[in-house]
Design a protein around this motif. Structure first.
Motif, PDB file in Angstrom:
ATOM      1  N   LEU A 124       0.862  -1.183   0.000  1.00  0.00           N
ATOM      2  CA  LEU A 124       0.000   0.000   0.000  1.00  0.00           C
ATOM      3  C   LEU A 124       0.896   1.231   0.000  1.00  0.00           C
ATOM      4  N   HIS A 125       0.658   2.129  -0.941  1.00  0.00           N
ATOM      5  CA  HIS A 125       1.446   3.355  -1.022  1.00  0.00           C
ATOM      6  C   HIS A 125       0.564   4.560  -0.743  1.00  0.00           C
ATOM      7  N   ALA A 126       1.020   5.418   0.167  1.00  0.00           N
ATOM      8  CA  ALA A 126       0.390   6.704   0.468  1.00  0.00           C
ATOM      9  C   ALA A 126      -1.067   6.523   0.880  1.00  0.00           C
ATOM     10  N   GLY A 127      -1.289   5.657   1.837  1.00  0.00           N
ATOM     11  CA  GLY A 127      -2.639   5.433   2.322  1.00  0.00           C
ATOM     12  C   GLY A 127      -2.655   4.890   3.738  1.00  0.00           C
ATOM     13  N   PHE A 128      -3.898   4.585   4.201  1.00  0.00           N
ATOM     14  CA  PHE A 128      -4.099   4.030   5.536  1.00  0.00           C
ATOM     15  C   PHE A 128      -4.601   2.589   5.489  1.00  0.00           C
ATOM     16  N   ASN A 129      -5.468   2.309   4.505  1.00  0.00           N
ATOM     17  CA  ASN A 129      -6.199   1.045   4.524  1.00  0.00           C
ATOM     18  C   ASN A 129      -6.109   0.324   3.184  1.00  0.00           C
ATOM     19  N   LEU A 130      -6.070  -1.015   3.276  1.00  0.00           N
ATOM     20  CA  LEU A 130      -6.095  -1.862   2.095  1.00  0.00           C
ATOM     21  C   LEU A 130      -6.939  -3.089   2.428  1.00  0.00           C
ATOM     22  N   ASN A 131      -8.009  -3.285   1.633  1.00  0.00           N
ATOM     23  CA  ASN A 131      -8.928  -4.396   1.856  1.00  0.00           C
ATOM     24  C   ASN A 131      -9.071  -5.212   0.578  1.00  0.00           C
ATOM     25  N   LEU A 132      -9.086  -6.543   0.745  1.00  0.00           N
ATOM     26  CA  LEU A 132      -9.382  -7.452  -0.354  1.00  0.00           C
ATOM     27  C   LEU A 132     -10.681  -8.154  -0.009  1.00  0.00           C
ATOM     28  N   GLY A 133     -11.740  -7.836  -0.767  1.00  0.00           N
ATOM     29  CA  GLY A 133     -13.059  -8.344  -0.406  1.00  0.00           C
ATOM     30  C   GLY A 133     -13.425  -7.845   0.995  1.00  0.00           C
ATOM     31  N   ARG A 134     -13.796  -8.779   1.878  1.00  0.00           N
ATOM     32  CA  ARG A 134     -14.148  -8.400   3.244  1.00  0.00           C
ATOM     33  C   ARG A 134     -12.952  -8.433   4.194  1.00  0.00           C
ATOM     34  N   ARG A 135     -11.798  -8.790   3.661  1.00  0.00           N
ATOM     35  CA  ARG A 135     -10.630  -8.961   4.529  1.00  0.00           C
ATOM     36  C   ARG A 135      -9.777  -7.689   4.543  1.00  0.00           C
ATOM     37  N   THR A 136      -9.453  -7.236   5.718  1.00  0.00           N
ATOM     38  CA  THR A 136      -8.555  -6.086   5.869  1.00  0.00           C
ATOM     39  C   THR A 136      -7.121  -6.584   5.916  1.00  0.00           C
ATOM     40  N   LEU A 137      -6.326  -6.168   4.930  1.00  0.00           N
ATOM     41  CA  LEU A 137      -4.920  -6.551   4.898  1.00  0.00           C
ATOM     42  C   LEU A 137      -4.050  -5.549   5.639  1.00  0.00           C
ATOM     43  N   LEU A 138      -4.400  -4.272   5.526  1.00  0.00           N
ATOM     44  CA  LEU A 138      -3.617  -3.237   6.190  1.00  0.00           C
ATOM     45  C   LEU A 138      -4.550  -2.174   6.743  1.00  0.00           C
ATOM     46  N   ALA A 139      -4.294  -1.774   7.955  1.00  0.00           N
ATOM     47  CA  ALA A 139      -5.009  -0.668   8.585  1.00  0.00           C
ATOM     48  C   ALA A 139      -4.006   0.055   9.471  1.00  0.00           C
ATOM     49  N   ALA A 140      -3.629   1.261   9.066  1.00  0.00           N
ATOM     50  CA  ALA A 140      -2.574   1.996   9.756  1.00  0.00           C
ATOM     51  C   ALA A 140      -3.135   3.267  10.370  1.00  0.00           C
ATOM     52  N   ALA A 141      -2.584   3.650  11.498  1.00  0.00           N
ATOM     53  CA  ALA A 141      -3.001   4.879  12.163  1.00  0.00           C
ATOM     54  C   ALA A 141      -2.444   6.109  11.455  1.00  0.00           C
ATOM     55  N   ARG A 142      -1.303   5.926  10.790  1.00  0.00           N
ATOM     56  CA  ARG A 142      -0.682   7.035  10.085  1.00  0.00           C
ATOM     57  C   ARG A 142      -0.512   6.660   8.622  1.00  0.00           C
ATOM     58  N   GLY A 143      -0.822   7.602   7.726  1.00  0.00           N
ATOM     59  CA  GLY A 143      -0.692   7.326   6.311  1.00  0.00           C
ATOM     60  C   GLY A 143       0.757   7.137   5.913  1.00  0.00           C
ATOM     61  N   GLY A 144       1.006   6.209   4.982  1.00  0.00           N
ATOM     62  CA  GLY A 144       2.372   5.955   4.552  1.00  0.00           C
ATOM     63  C   GLY A 144       2.423   4.827   3.550  1.00  0.00           C
ATOM     64  N   THR A 145       3.604   4.254   3.396  1.00  0.00           N
ATOM     65  CA  THR A 145       3.821   3.133   2.492  1.00  0.00           C
ATOM     66  C   THR A 145       4.122   1.908   3.329  1.00  0.00           C
ATOM     67  N   TYR A 146       3.305   0.847   3.163  1.00  0.00           N
ATOM     68  CA  TYR A 146       3.384  -0.326   4.021  1.00  0.00           C
ATOM     69  C   TYR A 146       3.335  -1.595   3.175  1.00  0.00           C
ATOM     70  N   GLU A 147       3.887  -2.663   3.718  1.00  0.00           N
ATOM     71  CA  GLU A 147       3.749  -3.968   3.104  1.00  0.00           C
ATOM     72  C   GLU A 147       3.075  -4.918   4.091  1.00  0.00           C
ATOM     73  N   TRP A 148       2.470  -5.961   3.522  1.00  0.00           N
ATOM     74  CA  TRP A 148       1.795  -6.983   4.321  1.00  0.00           C
ATOM     75  C   TRP A 148       2.185  -8.340   3.768  1.00  0.00           C
ATOM     76  N   SER A 149       2.315  -9.314   4.644  1.00  0.00           N
ATOM     77  CA  SER A 149       2.635 -10.675   4.227  1.00  0.00           C
ATOM     78  C   SER A 149       1.837 -11.655   5.057  1.00  0.00           C
ATOM     79  N   ALA A 150       1.332 -12.687   4.396  1.00  0.00           N
ATOM     80  CA  ALA A 150       0.607 -13.722   5.134  1.00  0.00           C
ATOM     81  C   ALA A 150       1.524 -14.427   6.119  1.00  0.00           C
ATOM     82  N   GLN A 151       2.820 -14.561   5.781  1.00  0.00           N
ATOM     83  CA  GLN A 151       3.769 -15.201   6.688  1.00  0.00           C
ATOM     84  C   GLN A 151       3.914 -14.405   7.976  1.00  0.00           C
ATOM     85  N   ALA A 152       3.852 -13.056   7.835  1.00  0.00           N
ATOM     86  CA  ALA A 152       3.992 -12.222   9.029  1.00  0.00           C
ATOM     87  C   ALA A 152       2.739 -12.266   9.885  1.00  0.00           C
TER      88      ALA A 152
END
Length: 683
Positions: free
Chosen positions: A655-683
């Motif tokens: 996710l670049h320059a944002g707070f939230n990233l959702n796939l369907g009903r699943r939230t992959l990323l939800a950040a308190a501060r906007g920015g560039t983030y990565e998500w991994s199922a392993q993590a």
């Protein structure tokens, strides 16, 4: 036999100086190299015996042994009189003499020096230089701390008697006059200034009668280290080949300053280590230069190259540097140099690693190329998307200007014209564990003028405009290049260029894709539908204009190599191109089924279904300026997002320059501060 005590004294001075500077005690080994290769040195010795000089160590040019034309009229090439007046044969003669003995080679060395002095006469501060000479040649001819020249080239003959005291005294007199000229015409900037001062310091420390140059040269070199080496460690010319020269030299000066506190060189260890950081980071995984600006273009090297990473680590240990501010290249192999504007991405240090270069270079002078926002790619042991590097320094050859021009590089042209020297804005760079993202804008327009060492006839009437490029690297898989082009005129052609290696390639013009067909490592280049009508063409060995060439040497040799052009026409507003760069092994070209995703107005998105069953979702706002919103199954307030799925389940995301990233009903990323983030199922 005539006495040669003066040369023995000079030899003692030079060997002591080399020891204090941390260089090899063997006078045949200069800098970090092992000295002249004996087979090549024998070729040189045989050529000199016949009155010939090897141009670029290769082409024999007959000059004679007496009455040599030092203006270099034998051959029309900028570098020929330079190499002739720098006495490049001296180390080779010394190498063969050390192996074979005898006095014929010392006599040949003396004869060439004597002929130069006979014809050039005495130099003085304000006496004009001879034709074919210049102050850089002068500084190299006399000699330097870690480079050859007259004095380093003859000390191996001190016991032969060939260089008797009378002749050495004449050489010293000539040297003194040349140094006076050099001080009176010291270059104000660039590597010439550093070379001039290096010569003066060497002479001041090693040669009788030259002591007066010591303090002047040391103070000047301390000043150049402050002004020419930028805080990130990059030399101000932002060209790796020249940076390597500067790194070797300043390492020598750093050690010399520690041994001679009276010189007050005072070079900062941290900045020196950052010079080594740049040297290491800019190398391709097999230890070669990537062709950035006036560097040698990448070529396979069966002999291998120096282990730059090990050398950098040795300097770190010698300087005693550690802590959070010191780069740990094995832990974080990618590196961004903000003062140079250059990003070097890699996923490891083996020769098979992947390496991406993002060229948002700040202008560094005459050795720069008009290549803003170009991208190069190395993977699987070879360069797949090339920067041509140096084509030739002979500017009467059209290939010289072509090699520096924008159409020769992997970036955007307008009207097939070049950029000017305007700096891009400073890139925004994010180096994450599984992704890397960089974006920058060049807003300097495009012009028909020809650039050589300068714009001799000016830029010409061009088009104003801007190019923003974003590079997303999904490590271990592929890269995405997002281009937004805006020209201040309608119906003007523009193109994205991609330079393949020489060799076979495949093209699917209707699918907007092309690929290399090498034996092992290859690359697929494919555009996605960004709403801009495009055509795909391939140029290979074209002469009017020059397109689809790679240099084979730096003398103007070239070979045809396919260059892709994805071309469109300006509508007066922003135009968008999205391109996949997919490295692969073997002959099977990756298959990807691309489907556009339904998006909110102004956003773009694609579903990518790969032949191995992987499914990726790529979403973006072309200007990376507003929220994407809903895009197919993805909902996000970012400006660029990526989700990789396996067997219907998300595995990693960006996710670049944002707070939230959702796939369907699943939230992959939800950040308190906007920015560039990565998500991994392993993590």
């Amino acid at each position: 036999m005539a006495q040669a005590t003066l040369l023995k004294r000079i030899r003692t001075n030079i060997l002591r100086l080399r020891r204090d500077a941390g260089l090899s005690a063997d006078p045949l080994k200069f800098g970090s190299t092992s000295g002249p290769d004996l087979p090549l040195a024998r070729r040189w010795a045989d050529a000199i015996r016949r009155g010939c000089v090897l141009f670029y160590d290769r082409d024999e040019v007959h000059v004679g042994l007496r009455g040599i034309d030092w203006s270099g009229a034998h051959r029309r090439h900028q570098e020929w009189p330079a190499q002739l007046n720098r006495f490049f044969w001296l180390p080779h003669l010394a190498r063969v003499h050390a192996a074979d003995g005898g006095d014929d080679l010392p006599r040949l060395a003396r004869a060439t020096i004597e002929d130069w002095m006979d014809q050039r006469g005495p130099y003085a501060a304000h006496r004009p230089m001879g034709a074919g000479d210049n102050t850089l040649n002068l500084s190299i001819r006399i000699g330097q701390l870690e480079r050859w020249g007259w004095w380093n080239g003859i000390i191996g003959y001190a016991d032969t008697g060939v260089f008797d005291d009378a002749f050495v005294a004449r050489m010293l007199e000539s040297t003194a006059g040349q140094l006076e000229f050099l001080r009176a015409h010291l270059a104000p900037v660039g590597n010439w200034r550093i070379s001039h001062l290096n010569c003066l310091l060497f002479a001041g420390l090693a040669l009788p009668g030259c002591r007066k140059h010591r303090a002047f040269a040391a103070a000047g070199l301390r000043e150049t280290f402050l002004r020419q080496v930028e805080p990130d460690g990059a030399h101000c010319e932002h060209t790796p080949n020249y940076h390597l020269w500067m790194t070797e030299l300043y390492t020598t000066l750093w050690r010399l300053g520690r041994a001679h506190r009276d010189l007050a060189l005072g070079l900062d260890s941290g900045k020196l280590l950052r010079m080594w950081d740049y040297a290491v980071a800019s190398m391709t995984p097999d230890g070669q230069t990537a062709g950035l600006h006036d560097s040698h273009r990448w070529k396979p090297d069966a002999k291998g190259r120096a282990d730059w990473l090990a050398r950098r680590e040795a300097i770190r240990r010698e300087a005693g540097l550690r802590g959070a501010s010191v780069w740990q290249p094995r832990r974080a192999p990618s590196r961004f140099f903000p003062d140079a504007g250059q990003l070097f991405l890699r996923d490891g240090w083996t020769s098979e690693a992947t390496f991406l270069l993002f060229d948002a270079s700040r202008w560094g002078g005459a050795h720069g190329h008009l290549s803003r926002l170009a991208v190069s790619l190395y993977a699987g042991g070879r360069m797949l998307l090339y920067d041509p590097g140096i084509c030739t320094y002979e500017m009467s050859d059209p290939f010289a200007a072509h090699g520096k021009s924008t159409p020769a590089h992997n970036t955007i042209t307008v009207n097939d014209w070049s950029q000017n020297a305007a700096n891009p804005d400073r890139p925004e760079v994010h180096l994450l564990e599984r992704f890397a993202l960089a974006t920058a804008t060049y807003a300097g327009g495009w012009f028909p003028g020809k650039y050589t060492w300068r714009w001799a006839q000016g830029l010409g009437l061009g088009h104003g405009g801007a190019h923003t490029r974003t590079l997303l690297w999904i490590k271990g898989r592929y890269a995405v290049v997002l281009d937004q082009v805006e020209v201040g005129a309608a119906d003007v052609p523009f193109a994205a260029h991609w330079q393949f290696p020489a060799g076979p390639h495949g093209v699917d013009a209707t699918g907007y894709r092309a690929w290399t067909c090498g034996a092992a490592a290859n690359v697929l280049v494919q555009t996605l539908d960004g709403g801009t009508p495009l055509t795909l063409s391939v140029h290979e060995g074209r002469t009017e204009p020059l397109r689809g060439w790679l240099p084979t040497d730096v003398q103007g040799g070239r070979t045809p190599a396919p260059q892709l052009a994805f071309s469109g026409r300006s509508s007066g507003g922003p135009q968008t191109l999205v391109t996949l760069l997919v490295p692969f092994h073997g002959a099977t070209v990756p298959e990807v089924a691309v489907a556009a995703l339904p998006t909110e107005r102004g956003a773009m998105g694609w579903e990518l279904r790969w032949g191995d069953g992987a499914v990726d979702f790529l979403m973006l706002r072309p200007g990376l300026d507003l929220a994407i919103g809903t895009c197919g199954p993805v909902r996000t307030d970012g400006t660029l997002a990526f989700v990789a799925c396996r067997r219907g389940r998300p595995r990693q995301a960006l996710l670049h320059a944002g707070f939230n990233l959702n796939l369907g009903r699943r939230t992959l990323l939800a950040a308190a501060r906007g920015g560039t983030y990565e998500w991994s199922a392993q993590a």
